[in-house]
Write an enzyme that holds these catalytic residues in place. Structure first.
Site, PDB file in Angstrom:
ATOM      1  CD  GLU A  18      -1.099   0.527   3.758  1.00 56.99           C
ATOM      2  OE1 GLU A  18      -1.414   1.823   3.434  1.00 56.99           O
ATOM      3  OE2 GLU A  18      -1.095   0.032   4.912  1.00 56.99           O
ATOM      4  CE  LYS A  73      -1.554   2.006  12.295  1.00 60.45           C
ATOM      5  NZ  LYS A  73      -2.409   1.208  11.689  1.00 60.45           N
ATOM      6  CG  ASP A  80     -13.338   6.501  12.914  1.00 63.59           C
ATOM      7  OD1 ASP A  80     -13.315   5.475  11.895  1.00 63.59           O
ATOM      8  OD2 ASP A  80     -12.365   7.454  13.284  1.00 63.59           O
TER       9      ASP A  80
HETATM   10  N1  PSU Z   1      -0.903   0.763   9.131  1.00 67.65           N
HETATM   11  C1  PSU Z   1       0.285   1.622   9.378  1.00 67.65           C
HETATM   12  N2  PSU Z   1       0.371   2.837   9.106  1.00 67.65           N
HETATM   13  C2  PSU Z   1      -0.577   3.760   8.282  1.00 67.65           C
HETATM   14  C3  PSU Z   1      -2.123   2.745   8.027  1.00 67.65           C
HETATM   15  C4  PSU Z   1      -1.899   1.338   8.577  1.00 67.65           C
HETATM   16  O1  PSU Z   1       1.435   1.068   9.643  1.00 67.65           O
HETATM   17  O2  PSU Z   1      -0.628   4.639   7.795  1.00 67.65           O
HETATM   18  C5  PSU Z   1      -2.878   3.168   7.346  1.00 67.65           C
HETATM   19  C6  PSU Z   1      -3.395   2.027   6.226  1.00 67.65           C
HETATM   20  O3  PSU Z   1      -3.340   2.384   5.121  1.00 67.65           O
HETATM   21  C7  PSU Z   1      -4.897   1.727   6.737  1.00 67.65           C
HETATM   22  C8  PSU Z   1      -5.437   3.001   7.347  1.00 67.65           C
HETATM   23  O4  PSU Z   1      -5.756   1.064   5.807  1.00 67.65           O
HETATM   24  O5  PSU Z   1      -4.384   3.578   8.095  1.00 67.65           O
HETATM   25  C9  PSU Z   1      -6.601   2.851   8.115  1.00 67.65           C
HETATM   26  O6  PSU Z   1      -7.172   4.356   8.073  1.00 67.65           O
HETATM   27  P1  PSU Z   1      -8.487   4.500   8.873  1.00 67.65           P
HETATM   28  O7  PSU Z   1      -8.626   4.040  10.373  1.00 67.65           O
HETATM   29  O8  PSU Z   1      -8.975   5.930   8.370  1.00 67.65           O
HETATM   30  O9  PSU Z   1      -9.568   3.471   8.106  1.00 67.65           O
HETATM   31 MN    MN Z   2     -12.298   6.172  10.194  1.00 67.67          MN
END
Ligand code: PSU
Ligand code: MN
Length: 306
Positions: A24, A158, A137
């Site tokens: 990604e 995380k 969220d």
């Molecule tokens: N894991 C990481 N760094 C990141 C992300 C995940 O170590 O930047 C990113 C990924 O692209 C994941 C996104 O899909 O954060 C999730 O964002 P949200 O919580 O807004 O869906």
């Molecule tokens: Mn979100």
């Protein structure tokens, strides 16, 4: 009019049924500071090559989904300002308007699937945020895992998220969550979360077999392959939790919402830990790239013999 541009090297590998691993780009544009982001993205590609697979870094550039970027394209993408963070909801918007966009786990899964790639390596998946009962969220990554057939190799989710709710959501939506060589769901920077992992598997070929069976049955969706960070690189959960609480509270107090939440918290944690969380993040995603290369090879070997 399908704007899908697959790099020649990736196309050849897919045509010859050689292993390919998708990567990604949100981790590059929104997950890590420059220049560590570009250095890490390149190191992931080398680890995947060293593991005998072809890397396919995914991004939206110039109105096309690009699968496989050159070093110079990656460098200029990583230094472009105002790159969108794309998920399922805004992927077509970026393509139609020609704006550059980095793909999250959800969008990378969609693009990998369009290209015919089954294995994807990242840091951690998005999940159910704390107090999701009031903010609603919940990362679109979870829905994507339920519908798109790509295996996501990650270090769990995380610990800034609500991990028990994230696991419940994945169970409800029928997503296999595998702990590779662990009985606990890993918490990204930390090897342990205190939560049992739904499925433990210690062999890459067994994981490939499970994916093959799942998909041959026509069961929709992907899988989470959770690979704990190496002990030498981890930040134990007890140490991480106060930093996380601080960063999450700051995000709430500052009115940070929507897709800005995860990038804000990640950047604050790098500051709060004096750069240590970034070093751990780099190490874990490198370890995931290695495992993903092995899994892609095992998946292709299985497809050839079946
Ligand atoms: N894991 C990481 N760094 C990141 C992300 C995940 O170590 O930047 C990113 C990924 O692209 C994941 C996104 O899909 O954060 C999730 O964002 P949200 O919580 O807004 O869906
Ligand atoms: Mn979100």
């Amino acid at each position: 009019m399908l704007a899908l541009k697959i790099a020649e090297e990736v196309r050849d590998a897919l045509a010859e049924r050689r292993p390919v691993v998708a990567l990604e780009t949100t981790i590059v544009t929104h997950g890590m500071p420059y220049p560590e982001n570009v250095a890490t993205a390149r190191s992931l590609e080398s680890k995947i090559r060293a593991g005998g697979a072809v890397p396919a870094t995914i991004a939206v550039i110039g109105g096309a989904v690009r699968v496989g970027l050159s070093h110079s394209e990656l460098e200029s993408f990583a230094t472009t300002r105002g790159v969108l963070k794309l998920s399922r909801n805004d992927l077509a918007y970026a393509l139609a308007t020609g704006q550059p966009g980095a793909t999250t786990v959800a969008a990378t899964m969609i693009c990998a699937h369009l290209a015919g790639i089954r294995v994807f390596a990242t840091g951690g998946i998005g999940g159910v945020h704390r107090v999701a009962e009031t903010t609603f969220d919940i990362s679109a990554d979870l829905e994507e895992l339920a519908r798109t057939p790509v295996a996501v190799v990650c270090a769990g989710a995380k610990a800034l998220l609500d991990l028990p709710k994230t696991l419940e959501y994945l169970e409800t939506r029928g997503v296999p969550v595998v702990g590779y060589g662990t009985s606990e769901f890993p918490a990204f920077w930390s090897r342990r979360s205190g939560l049992p992992v739904p499925l433990r598997m210690d062999s890459v070929s067994q994981i490939a077999a499970m994916l093959g069976v799942k998909w041959s049955l026509g069961l929709a969706g992907g899988a989470v392959i959770a690979n704990p960070v190496d002990a030498a690189d981890e930040i134990p959960a007890a140490e991480m939790s106060s930093y996380i609480d601080t960063a999450v509270a700051e995000a709430a107090a500052g009115g940070i919402a929507g897709k800005a939440v995860t990038p804000f918290i990640l950047a604050r944690l790098v500051e709060l830990t004096g750069g240590r969380s970034l070093r751990t993040n780099i190490a874990l995603v490198q370890s995931n790239a290695r495992l993903a290369a092995e899994l892609a090879a095992a998946t292709q070997a299985m497809a050839r013999t079946s």
